[in-house]
Design a protein around this motif. Structure first.
Motif, PDB file in Angstrom:
ATOM      1  N   PRO A  52       0.826  -1.210   0.000  1.00 56.88           N
ATOM      2  CA  PRO A  52       0.000   0.000   0.000  1.00 56.88           C
ATOM      3  C   PRO A  52       0.861   1.261   0.000  1.00 56.88           C
ATOM      4  CG  PRO A  52      -0.445  -1.371   1.930  1.00 56.88           C
ATOM      5  CD  PRO A  52       0.667  -2.008   1.173  1.00 56.88           C
ATOM      6  N   VAL A  53       0.385   2.269  -0.672  1.00 56.37           N
ATOM      7  CA  VAL A  53       1.095   3.537  -0.759  1.00 56.37           C
ATOM      8  C   VAL A  53       0.589   4.442   0.370  1.00 56.37           C
ATOM      9  CG1 VAL A  53       1.525   5.561  -2.193  1.00 56.37           C
ATOM     10  CG2 VAL A  53       1.322   3.300  -3.245  1.00 56.37           C
ATOM     11  N   PRO A  54       1.504   5.006   1.173  1.00 52.54           N
ATOM     12  CA  PRO A  54       1.036   5.884   2.257  1.00 52.54           C
ATOM     13  C   PRO A  54       0.418   7.162   1.700  1.00 52.54           C
ATOM     14  CG  PRO A  54       3.425   5.914   2.105  1.00 52.54           C
ATOM     15  CD  PRO A  54       2.941   4.876   1.137  1.00 52.54           C
ATOM     16  N   ALA A  55      -0.482   7.734   2.477  1.00 45.29           N
ATOM     17  CA  ALA A  55      -1.117   8.986   2.077  1.00 45.29           C
ATOM     18  C   ALA A  55      -0.066  10.086   1.992  1.00 45.29           C
ATOM     19  CB  ALA A  55      -2.198   9.369   3.086  1.00 45.29           C
ATOM     20  N   PRO A  56      -0.228  11.023   1.071  1.00 44.03           N
ATOM     21  CA  PRO A  56       0.772  12.081   0.912  1.00 44.03           C
ATOM     22  C   PRO A  56       0.664  13.169   1.979  1.00 44.03           C
ATOM     23  CG  PRO A  56      -0.972  12.367  -0.688  1.00 44.03           C
ATOM     24  CD  PRO A  56      -1.248  11.078   0.035  1.00 44.03           C
ATOM     25  N   TRP A  57      -0.213  13.023   2.938  1.00 41.61           N
ATOM     26  CA  TRP A  57      -0.371  14.020   3.993  1.00 41.61           C
ATOM     27  C   TRP A  57      -0.411  13.300   5.342  1.00 41.61           C
ATOM     28  CZ3 TRP A  57      -3.842  13.002   0.103  1.00 41.61           C
ATOM     29  CH2 TRP A  57      -4.944  12.240   0.457  1.00 41.61           C
ATOM     30  N   PRO A  58      -0.034  13.995   6.402  1.00 45.17           N
ATOM     31  CA  PRO A  58      -0.056  13.354   7.727  1.00 45.17           C
ATOM     32  C   PRO A  58      -1.487  13.198   8.242  1.00 45.17           C
ATOM     33  CG  PRO A  58       0.613  15.633   7.929  1.00 45.17           C
ATOM     34  CD  PRO A  58       0.502  15.338   6.450  1.00 45.17           C
ATOM     35  N   ALA A  59      -1.643  12.261   9.146  1.00 42.42           N
ATOM     36  CA  ALA A  59      -2.946  12.071   9.788  1.00 42.42           C
ATOM     37  C   ALA A  59      -3.274  13.309  10.613  1.00 42.42           C
ATOM     38  CB  ALA A  59      -2.899  10.841  10.679  1.00 42.42           C
ATOM     39  N   PRO A  60      -4.542  13.619  10.768  1.00 36.04           N
ATOM     40  CA  PRO A  60      -4.899  14.784  11.578  1.00 36.04           C
ATOM     41  C   PRO A  60      -4.473  14.582  13.029  1.00 36.04           C
ATOM     42  CG  PRO A  60      -6.876  13.654  10.788  1.00 36.04           C
ATOM     43  CD  PRO A  60      -5.708  12.958  10.206  1.00 36.04           C
ATOM     44  N   PRO A  61      -4.107  15.663  13.700  1.00 42.69           N
ATOM     45  CA  PRO A  61      -3.686  15.542  15.099  1.00 42.69           C
ATOM     46  C   PRO A  61      -4.847  15.128  15.988  1.00 42.69           C
ATOM     47  CG  PRO A  61      -3.938  17.836  14.510  1.00 42.69           C
ATOM     48  CD  PRO A  61      -4.122  17.046  13.246  1.00 42.69           C
ATOM     49  N   GLN A  62      -4.527  14.435  17.061  1.00 47.63           N
ATOM     50  CA  GLN A  62      -5.537  13.983  18.005  1.00 47.63           C
ATOM     51  C   GLN A  62      -5.499  14.853  19.252  1.00 47.63           C
ATOM     52  OE1 GLN A  62      -7.786  11.549  17.162  1.00 47.63           O
ATOM     53  NE2 GLN A  62      -6.751  11.904  15.213  1.00 47.63           N
ATOM     54  N   PRO A  63      -6.662  15.181  19.799  1.00 49.99           N
ATOM     55  CA  PRO A  63      -6.692  15.995  21.017  1.00 49.99           C
ATOM     56  C   PRO A  63      -6.148  15.218  22.207  1.00 49.99           C
ATOM     57  CG  PRO A  63      -8.901  15.284  20.424  1.00 49.99           C
ATOM     58  CD  PRO A  63      -7.996  14.850  19.320  1.00 49.99           C
ATOM     59  N   TRP A  64      -5.510  15.923  23.123  1.00 52.81           N
ATOM     60  CA  TRP A  64      -4.973  15.336  24.338  1.00 52.81           C
ATOM     61  C   TRP A  64      -6.140  15.068  25.286  1.00 52.81           C
ATOM     62  CZ3 TRP A  64       0.080  14.119  24.634  1.00 52.81           C
ATOM     63  CH2 TRP A  64       0.586  13.720  25.863  1.00 52.81           C
ATOM     64  N   PRO A  65      -6.258  13.859  25.817  1.00 52.34           N
ATOM     65  CA  PRO A  65      -7.381  13.553  26.712  1.00 52.34           C
ATOM     66  C   PRO A  65      -7.408  14.484  27.937  1.00 52.34           C
ATOM     67  CG  PRO A  65      -6.191  11.557  26.098  1.00 52.34           C
ATOM     68  CD  PRO A  65      -5.385  12.719  25.605  1.00 52.34           C
ATOM     69  N   GLY A  66      -8.572  15.025  28.217  1.00 50.75           N
ATOM     70  CA  GLY A  66      -8.754  15.855  29.399  1.00 50.75           C
ATOM     71  C   GLY A  66      -8.358  17.311  29.241  1.00 50.75           C
ATOM     72  N   CYS A  67      -7.893  17.715  28.073  1.00 50.85           N
ATOM     73  CA  CYS A  67      -7.478  19.099  27.857  1.00 50.85           C
ATOM     74  C   CYS A  67      -8.640  19.878  27.227  1.00 50.85           C
ATOM     75  CB  CYS A  67      -6.247  19.155  26.956  1.00 50.85           C
ATOM     76  SG  CYS A  67      -5.742  20.839  26.529  1.00 50.85           S
ATOM     77  N   ALA A  68      -9.083  20.914  27.926  1.00 53.75           N
ATOM     78  CA  ALA A  68     -10.214  21.709  27.443  1.00 53.75           C
ATOM     79  C   ALA A  68      -9.893  22.433  26.137  1.00 53.75           C
ATOM     80  CB  ALA A  68     -10.640  22.710  28.513  1.00 53.75           C
ATOM     81  N   HIS A  69      -8.668  22.936  26.012  1.00 50.95           N
ATOM     82  CA  HIS A  69      -8.289  23.655  24.785  1.00 50.95           C
ATOM     83  C   HIS A  69      -8.263  22.700  23.595  1.00 50.95           C
ATOM     84  CE1 HIS A  69      -6.785  27.088  22.602  1.00 50.95           C
ATOM     85  NE2 HIS A  69      -5.775  26.357  22.137  1.00 50.95           N
ATOM     86  N   CYS A  70      -7.720  21.507  23.792  1.00 55.82           N
ATOM     87  CA  CYS A  70      -7.724  20.498  22.721  1.00 55.82           C
ATOM     88  C   CYS A  70      -9.162  20.149  22.323  1.00 55.82           C
ATOM     89  CB  CYS A  70      -7.019  19.222  23.175  1.00 55.82           C
ATOM     90  SG  CYS A  70      -5.231  19.289  23.216  1.00 55.82           S
ATOM     91  N   ALA A  71     -10.023  19.986  23.316  1.00 57.16           N
ATOM     92  CA  ALA A  71     -11.419  19.638  23.043  1.00 57.16           C
ATOM     93  C   ALA A  71     -12.111  20.749  22.256  1.00 57.16           C
ATOM     94  CB  ALA A  71     -12.150  19.367  24.350  1.00 57.16           C
ATOM     95  N   GLU A  72     -11.821  22.002  22.597  1.00 58.13           N
ATOM     96  CA  GLU A  72     -12.417  23.126  21.877  1.00 58.13           C
ATOM     97  C   GLU A  72     -11.965  23.146  20.415  1.00 58.13           C
ATOM     98  OE1 GLU A  72     -12.107  27.956  21.562  1.00 58.13           O
ATOM     99  OE2 GLU A  72     -11.334  26.982  23.362  1.00 58.13           O
ATOM    100  N   LEU A  73     -10.674  22.964  20.190  1.00 53.25           N
ATOM    101  CA  LEU A  73     -10.168  22.950  18.813  1.00 53.25           C
ATOM    102  C   LEU A  73     -10.731  21.765  18.034  1.00 53.25           C
ATOM    103  CD1 LEU A  73      -6.463  23.982  19.454  1.00 53.25           C
ATOM    104  CD2 LEU A  73      -8.215  25.332  18.282  1.00 53.25           C
ATOM    105  N   ASP A  74     -10.861  20.623  18.685  1.00 48.90           N
ATOM    106  CA  ASP A  74     -11.417  19.439  18.039  1.00 48.90           C
ATOM    107  C   ASP A  74     -12.877  19.674  17.660  1.00 48.90           C
ATOM    108  OD1 ASP A  74     -11.225  16.743  17.109  1.00 48.90           O
ATOM    109  OD2 ASP A  74     -12.251  16.079  18.940  1.00 48.90           O
ATOM    110  N   ALA A  75     -13.636  20.330  18.540  1.00 47.61           N
ATOM    111  CA  ALA A  75     -15.041  20.633  18.246  1.00 47.61           C
ATOM    112  C   ALA A  75     -15.154  21.626  17.093  1.00 47.61           C
ATOM    113  CB  ALA A  75     -15.722  21.183  19.497  1.00 47.61           C
TER     114      ALA A  75
END
Length: 60
Positions: free
Chosen positions: A7-30
């Motif tokens: 399989p050929v890897p995607a030409p772009w990175p996977a989207p970042p994942q929010p840090w569990p329990g971080c309100a700022h990460c959750a806001e950006l994810d939403a």
């Protein structure tokens, strides 16, 4: 069944994942989810960049 090789890897990175329990990460994810639902690819990309930067600067 034909073998299609390695399989050929995607030409772009996977989207970042929010840090569990971080309100700022959750806001950006939403915000990213809303942008994705509205087909706002620019907004989705902005949230990915902000989330990736936040995770790197705060959680690493």
């Amino acid at each position: 069944m034909p073998n299609h090789g390695t399989p050929v890897p995607a030409p772009w990175p996977a989207p970042p994942q929010p840090w569990p329990g971080c309100a700022h990460c959750a806001e950006l994810d939403a915000r990213r989810a809303v942008a994705r639902d509205e087909y706002d690819r620019s907004g989705e990309t902005d949230c990915n960049i902000l989330l990736r930067r936040h995770v790197r600067e705060v959680h690493s």
